[in-house]
Scaffold this motif. Structure first.
Motif, PDB file in Angstrom:
ATOM      1  N   THR A  93     -16.803  -6.035 -35.192  1.00 26.56           N
ATOM      2  CA  THR A  93     -18.183  -6.331 -35.565  1.00 26.56           C
ATOM      3  C   THR A  93     -18.861  -6.954 -34.344  1.00 26.56           C
ATOM      4  O   THR A  93     -18.387  -7.968 -33.819  1.00 26.56           O
ATOM      5  N   ILE A  94     -19.944  -6.318 -33.891  1.00 23.60           N
ATOM      6  CA  ILE A  94     -20.598  -6.708 -32.640  1.00 23.60           C
ATOM      7  C   ILE A  94     -22.079  -6.883 -32.920  1.00 23.60           C
ATOM      8  O   ILE A  94     -22.741  -5.949 -33.410  1.00 23.60           O
ATOM      9  N   TYR A  95     -22.630  -8.057 -32.594  1.00 23.59           N
ATOM     10  CA  TYR A  95     -24.033  -8.277 -32.930  1.00 23.59           C
ATOM     11  C   TYR A  95     -24.659  -9.361 -32.041  1.00 23.59           C
ATOM     12  O   TYR A  95     -23.968 -10.091 -31.339  1.00 23.59           O
ATOM     13  N   ASP A  96     -25.988  -9.406 -32.083  1.00 26.11           N
ATOM     14  CA  ASP A  96     -26.775 -10.442 -31.406  1.00 26.11           C
ATOM     15  C   ASP A  96     -26.457 -10.537 -29.910  1.00 26.11           C
ATOM     16  O   ASP A  96     -26.132 -11.609 -29.379  1.00 26.11           O
ATOM     17  N   CYS A  97     -26.582  -9.404 -29.216  1.00 27.18           N
ATOM     18  CA  CYS A  97     -26.396  -9.375 -27.762  1.00 27.18           C
ATOM     19  C   CYS A  97     -27.676  -8.856 -27.116  1.00 27.18           C
ATOM     20  O   CYS A  97     -28.378  -8.018 -27.688  1.00 27.18           O
ATOM     21  N   GLY A  98     -27.960  -9.335 -25.902  1.00 25.07           N
ATOM     22  CA  GLY A  98     -29.245  -9.035 -25.277  1.00 25.07           C
ATOM     23  C   GLY A  98     -29.354  -7.669 -24.657  1.00 25.07           C
ATOM     24  O   GLY A  98     -30.451  -7.135 -24.499  1.00 25.07           O
ATOM     25  N   GLN A  99     -28.223  -7.030 -24.303  1.00 28.96           N
ATOM     26  CA  GLN A  99     -28.285  -5.739 -23.618  1.00 28.96           C
ATOM     27  C   GLN A  99     -27.482  -4.659 -24.327  1.00 28.96           C
ATOM     28  O   GLN A  99     -28.040  -3.649 -24.732  1.00 28.96           O
ATOM     29  N   ASN A 100     -26.176  -4.832 -24.455  1.00 29.35           N
ATOM     30  CA  ASN A 100     -25.322  -3.790 -25.007  1.00 29.35           C
ATOM     31  C   ASN A 100     -24.260  -4.341 -25.944  1.00 29.35           C
ATOM     32  O   ASN A 100     -23.758  -5.446 -25.737  1.00 29.35           O
ATOM     33  N   GLY A 101     -23.898  -3.539 -26.943  1.00 30.43           N
ATOM     34  CA  GLY A 101     -22.711  -3.836 -27.727  1.00 30.43           C
ATOM     35  C   GLY A 101     -21.465  -3.357 -26.998  1.00 30.43           C
ATOM     36  O   GLY A 101     -20.479  -4.071 -26.897  1.00 30.43           O
ATOM     37  N   VAL A 102     -21.519  -2.118 -26.489  1.00 33.06           N
ATOM     38  CA  VAL A 102     -20.466  -1.557 -25.652  1.00 33.06           C
ATOM     39  C   VAL A 102     -21.131  -0.914 -24.450  1.00 33.06           C
ATOM     40  O   VAL A 102     -22.075  -0.134 -24.602  1.00 33.06           O
ATOM     41  N   VAL A 103     -20.662  -1.232 -23.250  1.00 35.06           N
ATOM     42  CA  VAL A 103     -21.236  -0.673 -22.030  1.00 35.06           C
ATOM     43  C   VAL A 103     -20.115  -0.146 -21.146  1.00 35.06           C
ATOM     44  O   VAL A 103     -18.992  -0.654 -21.195  1.00 35.06           O
ATOM     45  N   GLY A 104     -20.423   0.883 -20.348  1.00 28.43           N
ATOM     46  CA  GLY A 104     -19.399   1.335 -19.420  1.00 28.43           C
ATOM     47  C   GLY A 104     -19.849   2.503 -18.576  1.00 28.43           C
ATOM     48  O   GLY A 104     -20.358   3.494 -19.095  1.00 28.43           O
ATOM     49  N   HIS A 105     -19.678   2.389 -17.262  1.00 30.95           N
ATOM     50  CA  HIS A 105     -19.876   3.496 -16.341  1.00 30.95           C
ATOM     51  C   HIS A 105     -18.540   3.797 -15.672  1.00 30.95           C
ATOM     52  O   HIS A 105     -17.888   2.882 -15.152  1.00 30.95           O
ATOM     53  N   LEU A 106     -18.120   5.050 -15.724  1.00 31.96           N
ATOM     54  CA  LEU A 106     -16.903   5.524 -15.054  1.00 31.96           C
ATOM     55  C   LEU A 106     -15.627   5.015 -15.715  1.00 31.96           C
ATOM     56  O   LEU A 106     -14.721   5.781 -16.025  1.00 31.96           O
ATOM     57  N   GLY A 107     -15.542   3.719 -15.962  1.00 31.04           N
ATOM     58  CA  GLY A 107     -14.338   3.148 -16.561  1.00 31.04           C
ATOM     59  C   GLY A 107     -14.141   3.473 -18.020  1.00 31.04           C
ATOM     60  O   GLY A 107     -13.095   3.167 -18.589  1.00 31.04           O
ATOM     61  N   CYS A 108     -15.135   4.112 -18.646  1.00 33.54           N
ATOM     62  CA  CYS A 108     -15.032   4.417 -20.071  1.00 33.54           C
ATOM     63  C   CYS A 108     -14.328   5.737 -20.360  1.00 33.54           C
ATOM     64  O   CYS A 108     -14.084   6.076 -21.525  1.00 33.54           O
ATOM     65  N   VAL A 109     -13.986   6.508 -19.347  1.00 34.89           N
ATOM     66  CA  VAL A 109     -13.475   7.861 -19.535  1.00 34.89           C
ATOM     67  C   VAL A 109     -12.269   7.903 -20.473  1.00 34.89           C
ATOM     68  O   VAL A 109     -11.441   6.994 -20.486  1.00 34.89           O
ATOM     69  N   PHE A 110     -12.205   8.952 -21.293  1.00 37.31           N
ATOM     70  CA  PHE A 110     -11.071   9.257 -22.170  1.00 37.31           C
ATOM     71  C   PHE A 110     -10.839   8.179 -23.225  1.00 37.31           C
ATOM     72  O   PHE A 110      -9.732   8.049 -23.751  1.00 37.31           O
ATOM     73  N   SER A 111     -11.879   7.443 -23.578  1.00 36.39           N
ATOM     74  CA  SER A 111     -11.742   6.346 -24.542  1.00 36.39           C
ATOM     75  C   SER A 111     -12.173   6.785 -25.945  1.00 36.39           C
ATOM     76  O   SER A 111     -12.785   7.839 -26.133  1.00 36.39           O
ATOM     77  N   GLU A 112     -11.855   5.930 -26.910  1.00 34.58           N
ATOM     78  CA  GLU A 112     -12.218   6.174 -28.309  1.00 34.58           C
ATOM     79  C   GLU A 112     -12.884   4.921 -28.860  1.00 34.58           C
ATOM     80  O   GLU A 112     -12.327   3.818 -28.772  1.00 34.58           O
ATOM     81  N   ILE A 113     -14.076   5.098 -29.437  1.00 37.04           N
ATOM     82  CA  ILE A 113     -14.856   3.983 -29.988  1.00 37.04           C
ATOM     83  C   ILE A 113     -15.133   4.319 -31.445  1.00 37.04           C
ATOM     84  O   ILE A 113     -15.916   5.226 -31.746  1.00 37.04           O
ATOM     85  N   HIS A 114     -14.486   3.617 -32.369  1.00 35.22           N
ATOM     86  CA  HIS A 114     -14.650   4.032 -33.765  1.00 35.22           C
ATOM     87  C   HIS A 114     -14.542   2.869 -34.748  1.00 35.22           C
ATOM     88  O   HIS A 114     -13.939   1.834 -34.473  1.00 35.22           O
ATOM     89  N   ASN A 115     -15.179   3.083 -35.878  1.00 33.25           N
ATOM     90  CA  ASN A 115     -15.161   2.143 -36.999  1.00 33.25           C
ATOM     91  C   ASN A 115     -15.681   0.757 -36.619  1.00 33.25           C
ATOM     92  O   ASN A 115     -15.228  -0.259 -37.151  1.00 33.25           O
ATOM     93  N   ASN A 116     -16.649   0.711 -35.726  1.00 28.49           N
ATOM     94  CA  ASN A 116     -17.274  -0.556 -35.355  1.00 28.49           C
ATOM     95  C   ASN A 116     -18.608  -0.711 -36.064  1.00 28.49           C
ATOM     96  O   ASN A 116     -19.310   0.267 -36.323  1.00 28.49           O
ATOM     97  N   HIS A 117     -18.961  -1.939 -36.354  1.00 28.29           N
ATOM     98  CA  HIS A 117     -20.270  -2.275 -36.919  1.00 28.29           C
ATOM     99  C   HIS A 117     -21.066  -2.984 -35.825  1.00 28.29           C
ATOM    100  O   HIS A 117     -20.703  -4.084 -35.398  1.00 28.29           O
ATOM    101  N   ILE A 118     -22.128  -2.324 -35.339  1.00 30.51           N
ATOM    102  CA  ILE A 118     -22.895  -2.811 -34.195  1.00 30.51           C
ATOM    103  C   ILE A 118     -24.348  -2.977 -34.609  1.00 30.51           C
ATOM    104  O   ILE A 118     -24.973  -2.022 -35.093  1.00 30.51           O
ATOM    105  N   TYR A 119     -24.904  -4.168 -34.425  1.00 30.44           N
ATOM    106  CA  TYR A 119     -26.289  -4.380 -34.847  1.00 30.44           C
ATOM    107  C   TYR A 119     -26.935  -5.529 -34.065  1.00 30.44           C
ATOM    108  O   TYR A 119     -26.257  -6.307 -33.403  1.00 30.44           O
TER     109      TYR A 119
END
Length: 640
Positions: free
Chosen positions: A316-342
């Motif tokens: 559960t990710i919330y109340d952040c000024g820019q991003n809940g999840v961020v990534g350039h280049l380092g995010c490759v081949f990843s899985e992002i699932h079942n998260n609650h972001i608001y």
């Protein structure tokens, strides 16, 4: 042999780290744990920046950090501050020696970096009253006469929108820093800060290694919050409140993460591949420096063997000024699932072109599915090298925009999602397949002929070429489009004039006899078929099979009932006979530029036969994200 270390608030860092004689700090356990070990942290608040020292060695020999079962463990980037002095009325101040902050004083550090567009002097610090984040005033006078804001400018849509937390806008802070002291002023209104729980941001992160290459770490079951994280564009170091820092194979799961000044979870790049050079040097556009970062990353070991393959789930990710999840280049081949972001990027204290619930560059083979994303400035933004990426079975609502795909050549998949923002989709890309979605809202389609971006050999970080975004080469199949009063560009009519097959495109582009200029003139093929258009949405002129009930209002609503979310929608009678076939690698035309098929990350055939609720589709079934939708009224649980 593997060990289990324990950390507790009654422990000592000179202890053995056993359950009977635990360590006091998580960092002490981090300094001794090696591959295969587990660190169990017991209930309490830990005010430290956890910096893992050692790496796991494989998926099976990880280092696991986890909260003790059934115990609440909080890691904070803040410190409690007492001894406030009343200045005037409801304004108080506290004077803190600069040595308190060490080498990183968030009240000096400004929101700074490439693609920051608007920042009236805001800093990385923050003040919290009983957990509630304040707003930073632009000057001391404003602090003494706080304005109650009821609406602000939404920079994305350039419209005025209501402030969601009007009461919060009255709670302001302001800091002055000299050679010896940091003085923080805050308007606490009716509260006495010496009788309440007041904290301030101090540390850059809560859980983030200083070194790169700290692989195979699991972080499970914590609450983490209140970190003074910096702005994280794709051309800079990208520290988050938590993240792997240019490593491989992290699992971040079952955590509650909130109140990061900028980004919560970072799976992005590190500083050697670029560090805000557009802003610092001012000699080249950010686009050029971002291109260079791709090649610098290759020199730094950017490959499937060394970087990425992270799992981010059930957070559960919330109340952040820019991003809940961020990534350039380092995010490759990843899985992002079942998260609650608001509640990401909605305070609007600052603004830049890198804000979203999920904001990724070079999301090669990244799988984003089954997330609930709402009340964000932008739900999901996939920028550059969106290749092999799949956005599937996600729920988007009350965002300023839901989904943005930019300057990418595909192949990428968007299937079985619900998108309901007034501004549902920004498509500044090519090579996408949009299948079995419910899309209510404006759809913006743009070419980008002035920025060529990389594309890759399938399932690899190796660059295969560069291409501008010609527009088109998209597939829209089995979707339900819903217009609404005052909404424009809903549907697929913005593709009118495009070719409809690769053969037609090739024939047309070669009529002129020239070379690259001809490709800028002819519209790429689009593959648009078997969609439903309701309530004023408009169809592509050459779509063969379509259901048009443009005057039918489905009265679509997303309804929250506690932690559960429901879809309320009415559908016309003929929806049950307008059945769509299951789409797969074999039915989706290859993308032109990359010359690649729509497949799974392992190269196997992708079959889009699982709906938003996890049900298997028949060979032919009702179109849209849910296979058992029916004519008339539907009220279905879609989350929780």
């Amino acid at each position: 042999m593997t060990f289990q270390y324990h950390v507790a608030k009654h422990g000592s860092d000179s202890a053995q780290g056993t359950e009977q004689n635990p360590f006091l700090t998580i960092n002490k356990a981090a300094s001794v744990a090696v591959a295969g070990d587990t660190i169990i942290v017991h209930e309490g608040v830990y005010r430290e920046w956890v910096k893992p020292k050692n790496a796991g060695l494989s998926e099976y020999r990880r280092i696991t950090y986890q909260a003790a079962e059934g115990e609440k463990v909080v890691i904070k980037g803040s410190e409690r501050i007492q001894e406030w002095e009343q200045v005037e009325g409801t304004v108080w101040k506290v004077q803190i020696p600069n040595e308190f902050f060490g080498e990183y004083n968030p009240y000096i550090e400004e929101i700074f970096g490439d693609w920051v567009v608007y920042n009236p002097g805001r800093h990385l610090g923050d003040v919290y009253l009983n957990g509630m984040s304040f707003y930073e005033a632009e000057n001391l006078e404003q602090l003494q006469n706080p304005e109650v804001k009821t609406e602000v400018l939404d920079h994305w849509t350039e419209t005025i929108v209501p402030v969601k937390n009007q009461e919060q806008t009255k709670y302001l802070w302001f800091a002055e820093v000299d050679g010896k002291h940091t003085t923080i002023y805050a308007n606490f209104h009716e509260s006495n800060p010496n009788e309440e729980f007041v904290e301030i941001n101090v540390r850059k992160a809560c859980f983030y290694p200083e070194q790169t290459g700290i692989n195979y770490i699991t972080v499970k079951g914590f609450e983490m919050c209140q970190a003074a994280t910096p702005w994280t564009p794709p051309t800079a170091d990208q520290p988050g409140l938590i993240g792997p820092h240019w490593s491989k194979g992290w699992i971040i799961e079952d955590n509650i993460i909130h109140d990061s000044k900028c980004s919560a979870i970072s799976i992005g790049k590190e500083a050697s591949t670029g560090d805000n050079y557009r802003t610092k040097r001012k000699d080249k556009p950010g686009y050029q420096y971002q291109l260079e970062s791709v090649f610098l990353a290759k020199q730094a070991g950017w490959s499937k063997e060394k970087i990425g393959s992270h799992i981010i789930r059930n957070n559960t990710i919330y109340d952040c000024g820019q991003n809940g999840v961020v990534g350039h280049l380092g995010c490759v081949f990843s899985e992002i699932h079942n998260n609650h972001i608001y509640n990401i990027g909605i305070k609007r204290e600052f603004y830049g072109h890198e804000i979203g619930g999920i904001k990724l560059h070079a999301a090669i083979d990244v799988q984003i599915h089954n997330n609930r994303i709402h009340d964000c400035s932008l739900g999901t933004w996939l920028d550059w090298q969106t290749q092999g990426t799949r956005v599937s079975r996600n729920l988007y609502y009350r965002n300023s925009r839901d989904l943005f795909v930019e300057v990418s050549s595909g192949p990428y998949l968007v299937d079985h999602n619900i998108l309901t923002a007034d501004y549902a989709l920004d498509n500044h890309a090519q090579g996408g397949a949009y299948v079995n979605n419910l899309i209510r809202g404006k759809m913006e389609h743009r070419k980008m002929l002035d920025r060529a971006t990389p594309y890759h050999f399938p399932h690899s970080t190796e660059v295969a070429g560069f291409a501008v975004t010609y527009g088109g080469d998209d597939r829209f199949i089995n979707n339900i489009f819903v217009g609404d009063e005052g909404l424009e560009k809903v549907g697929t009519s913005h593709f009118n004039g495009y070719t409809t097959s690769l053969e037609e495109y090739i024939a047309t582009v070669n009529e002129g006899g020239g070379d690259h200029h001809e490709f800028n003139k002819v519209e790429q093929p689009v593959y648009i078929n078997h969609n439903a258009y309701l309530n004023g949405s408009e169809a592509f002129e050459r779509e063969n099979a379509k259901l048009e009930s443009t005057k039918f209002n489905p009265n679509l609503e997303i309804v929250e009932e506690g932690n559960e979310v429901y879809l309320s929608i009415e559908l016309p009678e003929d929806i049950e006979t307008f059945l769509g076939e299951v789409q797969s690698t074999n039915t989706l035309e290859r993308v032109r530029i990359v010359d690649a098929e729509f497949v799974n990350p392992d190269g196997s055939e992708v079959i889009l036969n699982t709906d938003l609720l996890g049900n298997q589709r028949e060979e032919k079934s009702v179109i849209g994200p849910i296979a058992n939708l029916k004519a008339g009224k539907n009220y279905l649980k879609i989350w929780g």
